[in-house]
Design an enzyme around this catalytic site. Structure first.
Site, PDB file in Angstrom:
ATOM      1  N   LYS A 117       0.761  -1.105  -0.176  1.00  0.00           N
ATOM      2  CA  LYS A 117      -0.042   0.109  -0.087  1.00  0.00           C
ATOM      3  C   LYS A 117       0.748   1.329   0.108  1.00  0.00           C
ATOM      4  CE  LYS A 117      -4.366  -1.765   1.613  1.00  0.00           C
ATOM      5  NZ  LYS A 117      -5.653  -1.581   2.291  1.00  0.00           N
ATOM      6  N   LYS A 200      -5.228  -9.840  -6.303  1.00  0.00           N
ATOM      7  CA  LYS A 200      -6.635 -10.243  -5.395  1.00  0.00           C
ATOM      8  C   LYS A 200      -7.600  -8.984  -5.677  1.00  0.00           C
ATOM      9  CE  LYS A 200      -6.461  -7.272  -1.477  1.00  0.00           C
ATOM     10  NZ  LYS A 200      -7.195  -6.843  -0.269  1.00  0.00           N
ATOM     11  N   LYS A 203     -10.970  -3.100  -4.400  1.00  0.00           N
ATOM     12  CA  LYS A 203     -11.363  -1.971  -4.606  1.00  0.00           C
ATOM     13  C   LYS A 203     -10.479  -1.003  -5.002  1.00  0.00           C
ATOM     14  CE  LYS A 203     -12.278  -1.452   0.103  1.00  0.00           C
ATOM     15  NZ  LYS A 203     -12.931  -2.348   0.969  1.00  0.00           N
TER      16      LYS A 203
HETATM   17  P1  ATP Z   1      -8.390  -3.003  -0.486  1.00  0.00           P
HETATM   18  O1  ATP Z   1      -8.292  -4.190  -1.406  1.00  0.00           O
HETATM   19  O2  ATP Z   1      -8.620  -1.683  -1.053  1.00  0.00           O
HETATM   20  O3  ATP Z   1      -7.152  -3.296   0.329  1.00  0.00           O
HETATM   21  P2  ATP Z   1     -10.158  -4.646   0.576  1.00  0.00           P
HETATM   22  O4  ATP Z   1     -10.977  -4.954  -0.487  1.00  0.00           O
HETATM   23  O5  ATP Z   1      -9.015  -5.904   0.976  1.00  0.00           O
HETATM   24  O6  ATP Z   1      -9.535  -3.416   0.583  1.00  0.00           O
HETATM   25  P3  ATP Z   1     -10.854  -4.647   3.562  1.00  0.00           P
HETATM   26  O7  ATP Z   1     -11.803  -3.776   4.228  1.00  0.00           O
HETATM   27  O8  ATP Z   1      -9.456  -4.454   3.642  1.00  0.00           O
HETATM   28  O9  ATP Z   1     -11.199  -4.549   2.027  1.00  0.00           O
HETATM   29  O10 ATP Z   1     -11.074  -6.173   3.763  1.00  0.00           O
HETATM   30  C1  ATP Z   1     -12.035  -6.755   4.248  1.00  0.00           C
HETATM   31  C2  ATP Z   1     -12.073  -8.354   4.389  1.00  0.00           C
HETATM   32  O11 ATP Z   1     -12.455  -8.900   2.942  1.00  0.00           O
HETATM   33  C3  ATP Z   1     -10.666  -8.864   4.690  1.00  0.00           C
HETATM   34  O12 ATP Z   1     -11.010  -9.917   5.721  1.00  0.00           O
HETATM   35  C4  ATP Z   1     -10.093  -9.136   3.688  1.00  0.00           C
HETATM   36  O13 ATP Z   1      -9.207 -10.304   3.947  1.00  0.00           O
HETATM   37  C5  ATP Z   1     -11.085  -9.751   2.949  1.00  0.00           C
HETATM   38  N1  ATP Z   1     -11.002  -9.690   1.373  1.00  0.00           N
HETATM   39  C6  ATP Z   1     -10.388  -8.854   0.683  1.00  0.00           C
HETATM   40  N2  ATP Z   1     -10.289  -8.914  -0.431  1.00  0.00           N
HETATM   41  C7  ATP Z   1     -10.421 -10.193  -0.707  1.00  0.00           C
HETATM   42  C8  ATP Z   1     -10.418 -11.203  -1.916  1.00  0.00           C
HETATM   43  N3  ATP Z   1      -9.882 -10.607  -3.025  1.00  0.00           N
HETATM   44  N4  ATP Z   1     -10.376 -12.326  -1.852  1.00  0.00           N
HETATM   45  C9  ATP Z   1     -10.812 -12.828  -0.416  1.00  0.00           C
HETATM   46  N5  ATP Z   1     -10.957 -11.987   0.855  1.00  0.00           N
HETATM   47  C10 ATP Z   1     -10.930 -10.702   0.548  1.00  0.00           C
HETATM   48  N1  LTN Z   2      -6.928  -5.207   8.049  1.00  0.00           N
HETATM   49  C1  LTN Z   2      -8.091  -5.383   7.608  1.00  0.00           C
HETATM   50  C2  LTN Z   2      -9.378  -4.792   8.168  1.00  0.00           C
HETATM   51  C3  LTN Z   2      -9.557  -5.041   9.839  1.00  0.00           C
HETATM   52  C4  LTN Z   2      -9.759  -6.179  10.526  1.00  0.00           C
HETATM   53  C5  LTN Z   2      -9.364  -5.656  11.878  1.00  0.00           C
HETATM   54  C6  LTN Z   2      -9.903  -7.479  10.045  1.00  0.00           C
HETATM   55  C7  LTN Z   2      -9.085  -3.846  10.484  1.00  0.00           C
HETATM   56  N2  LTN Z   2      -9.322  -4.305  11.779  1.00  0.00           N
HETATM   57  C8  LTN Z   2      -9.708  -6.520  12.749  1.00  0.00           C
HETATM   58  C9  LTN Z   2     -10.129  -8.172  11.185  1.00  0.00           C
HETATM   59  C10 LTN Z   2     -10.078  -8.035  12.613  1.00  0.00           C
HETATM   60  C11 LTN Z   2      -8.263  -5.602   6.076  1.00  0.00           C
HETATM   61  O1  LTN Z   2      -7.349  -4.703   5.634  1.00  0.00           O
HETATM   62  N3  LTN Z   2      -8.929  -6.182   5.301  1.00  0.00           N
END
Ligand code: ATP
Ligand code: LTN
Length: 340
Positions: A117, A200, A203
């Site tokens: 990031k 992966k 967004k």
């Molecule tokens: P960004 O990709 O912009 O960092 P994000 O889409 O990962 O954001 P988060 O809020 O960080 O969104 O993640 C929420 C949950 O979704 C977390 O438990 C993360 O592991 C899961 N997750 C995110 N993207 C994926 C994916 N492509 N496949 C499976 N799980 C995912």
């Molecule tokens: N870091 C996680 C979001 C997140 C989270 C948490 C997940 C923040 N605090 C506590 C599990 C438990 C992410 O980027 N997906």
């Protein structure tokens, strides 16, 4: 179950877009809903994590409410789970500071999500909050003394850091935190981007490769039609040589409940086009009621705010006890008049 304490579960999701995507749902949120049956669950919209990268205040406020609406629409039940917004529970940040002081600069520097990031701004131009992000996440979990944390595969390393910090704290100040376990789903732990199946679904990548739950199904059908597939014609799962087709099969299997081997049989002798058409229909069936319910919930923001306020009050009761215990153990002088 009389007399047996339910495991405590905590998870969080960032309100960094107007809509969650299929990766969020299949990697994490689907487990959130299922675990309500067997655990005491705390689910948190982590707005403080959402300001570690550049953000727009009005969008953040809107996306926080939209996140709450989607979680409810997906089946998070505020009567059974505690659903709240991170910034409404200041105890997370209070514990985070203590954990920052026992975390080592070296271990925080090894976090691969920070490396990913911070690529845009470079480490020197990134916020200190982005660097300490995993420690705040550890505090989110430990402040509820959670046993289990349902997350996608990308969060594995952060969970290991959380366990290391808990172990260090327990070793120095006495048994305080259980060591939380990551619950990572088999099969759908890492949904890939439709345009770049080596990354992966996220967004933060261009929207063409990301299926948002609130997208119009016509838009989604187009994204699936344009998904990058692989050379050859056979619909078979092969993550190394056919990552694009494998990803489509994984999504189909996870949403329709059909084993991938059965899908391979069903599509034998048919092409990628047929798979894409059927997958678009499966996704449309899944998202249509969720889109509708989310909109209904967003039409009554006062009710959403009431649910979140109720959740925060319940969360603070648990988190407050942990912070009082931790403050005492690390030697903070209690304010005069504070109850023991
Ligand atoms: P960004 O990709 O912009 O960092 P994000 O889409 O990962 O954001 P988060 O809020 O960080 O969104 O993640 C929420 C949950 O979704 C977390 O438990 C993360 O592991 C899961 N997750 C995110 N993207 C994926 C994916 N492509 N496949 C499976 N799980 C995912
Ligand atoms: N870091 C996680 C979001 C997140 C989270 C948490 C997940 C923040 N605090 C506590 C599990 C438990 C992410 O980027 N997906």
């Amino acid at each position: 179950m009389a007399g047996v304490a339910l495991p405590r579960v905590l998870s969080g999701i960032q309100p960094t877009a107007g809509s969650f995507h299929l990766g969020n749902y299949l990697g994490a949120l689907r487990q959130w809903v299922a675990l309500q049956e067997t655990a005491q669950a705390f689910y948190c919209i982590v707005d403080q994590h959402a300001i570690t990268l550049d953000w727009d205040p009005a969008e953040l406020r809107h996306d926080t409410l939209a996140s709450a609406a989607q979680l409810l629409a997906l089946g998070v039940d505020p009567a059974r789970s505690t659903l709240f917004v991170q910034s409404h529970v200041p105890e997370h940040v209070q514990l985070s500071w203590v954990l920052e002081c026992i975390a080592r600069f070296g271990e925080a520097s090894r976090m691969t999500q920070f490396k990913d990031k911070s690529q845009r701004e470079g480490a020197a131009g990134s916020s200190v909050g982005l660097f300490t992000y995993p420690v705040l996440m550890a505090a989110d979990i430990l402040v509820y003394r959670a046993d289990q944390v349902p997350v996608g595969d990308d969060q594995r390393q952060h969970l290991e850091l959380t366990r290391d910090l808990a172990t260090r704290f327990n070793g120095r100040f006495g048994d305080t935190f259980p060591l939380p376990e990551a619950l990572i789903p088999e099969g759908a732990a890492r949904i890939m981007d439709l345009q770049s199946p080596d990354r992966k679904m996220s967004k933060s990548l261009p929207p063409a490769g990301c299926v948002f739950l609130l997208d119009d199904p016509k838009v989604t059908a187009k994204k699936i039609r344009s998904a990058v597939t692989d050379t050859g014609r056979e619909v078979v799962a092969d993550p190394v040589h056919k990552p694009g087709v494998t990803n489509l099969l994984t999504i189909h299997g996870a949403l329709s409940g059909t084993p991938v081997a059965e899908l391979e049989e069903r599509f034998a002798g048919r092409g990628y086009g047929d798979l894409k058409k059927e997958l678009a229909a499966v996704v449309a069936d899944f998202v249509t009621p969720i889109r509708q319910r989310t909109q209904e919930l967003l039409d009554d923001p006062a009710e959403l705010q009431r649910i979140l306020a109720d959740g925060a009050a319940r969360a603070r009761q648990v988190a407050g006890r942990t912070v009082a215990d931790v403050s005492d153990k690390v030697g903070f002088l209690p304010p005069a008049g504070a109850r023991a």
